[in-house]
Design an enzyme around this catalytic site. Sequence first.
Site, PDB file in Angstrom:
ATOM      1  N   GLY A  42     -33.926  19.555   4.654  1.00  0.00           N
ATOM      2  CA  GLY A  42     -33.537  18.248   5.159  1.00  0.00           C
ATOM      3  C   GLY A  42     -34.085  18.022   6.554  1.00  0.00           C
ATOM      4  CB  CYS A  43     -35.033  14.920   8.346  1.00  0.00           C
ATOM      5  SG  CYS A  43     -33.576  13.895   8.000  1.00  0.00           S
ATOM      6  CG  PHE A  44     -30.037  15.232  10.589  1.00  0.00           C
ATOM      7  CD1 PHE A  44     -30.201  14.812  11.906  1.00  0.00           C
ATOM      8  CD2 PHE A  44     -29.582  14.310   9.661  1.00  0.00           C
ATOM      9  CE1 PHE A  44     -29.933  13.499  12.281  1.00  0.00           C
ATOM     10  CE2 PHE A  44     -29.304  13.002  10.022  1.00  0.00           C
ATOM     11  CZ  PHE A  44     -29.482  12.599  11.340  1.00  0.00           C
TER      12      PHE A  44
END
Length: 342
Positions: A146-148
């Site tokens: 995921g980006c976060f």
Amino acid sequence: MSKIDVAIIGASGYTGGELMRLLINHPNVNIKYVTSRKNKGEDVSNLHPNLEDVDLKFSNPNPEDIDADVVFSALPHGASMKLVPQYLENGSRVIDLSGDFRFSNIEDYEKWYNIKHIHPEIEAVFGSPEINREKIRDATLIANPGCFVTGAILSSLPIVENELVDRIILDSKSGVSGAGVNPTASSHYPTCADNIKPYSITNHRHTPEIREQLRNFGSGNVKVSFTPHLVPVIRGILTTNHSFLLKDDVSVDDIYNLYAEYYKDEPFVQVLKDNKIPLLASVRGSNNCQIGGISLDDEDQLVVISAIDNLVKGASGQAIQNMNIMFNFDETAGLKNVGLYP
């Protein structure tokens, strides 16, 4: 030089557009399929106007007819798991950008995503090159992080692995593109402009992903709290990592040198010289993660800042980095562009 054939499934969204933008100049890639059920037959530039001169049209082949060396699945959570088995059966190697295969514990996925997993028997390699480079090399299925998660993990690994902290509090600010291409009440311009909005304050679904990966290091029981905020920018995630040192005799210079040494051979992690503060504007459009701003207050609270482009290192760029590793290409191929400052 021979090229591999690539399929981008669900190419109408931002991550699909970024995959095309980056892959059209990749020396080892032929983009064979860019799929979109709703936009079949249309030029990709109709949805991605920056790709005006790219001679590609959306198609909608049956999954069993996809013949590609690697498939990038840019489908929503829950949709990807239905099709990935077919791509694997076709003989393709798959890089999935959804959350469907990121968890070793399927119960965690079902709890946090509120979706019943229909293929718990399929195992994937978590696609963080800084953690799993050798496993990625031989994998048939990659679960792109995921980006976060990417900015959070990279800001945390050195201090967790060296057991300098036992609790981390992550405060992340994300651009609106992280909400996806389809507008919502939260991403509507009047809602997000001139505003900062915390959301999913204690229950964001990237939280267990961060915890699972970090607990593979150090003592194995680091505690992680995470709160995201939507900020009025298009691209980028700035993560402020707060933790408390367990040792009294560690200085800021010690921490900085630890990060610099830890990431010295990583092509896309930049521990900033002179401990400068990372900026979203410095990584925009690039696959880089910048780390800096390392500080200690008088009560032993440690602060570390990371910055990434959520659509590149946080999604499509990291997926291409994984592809490069899988096919023994130069790991930086197609990804050497620097940030678009200002």
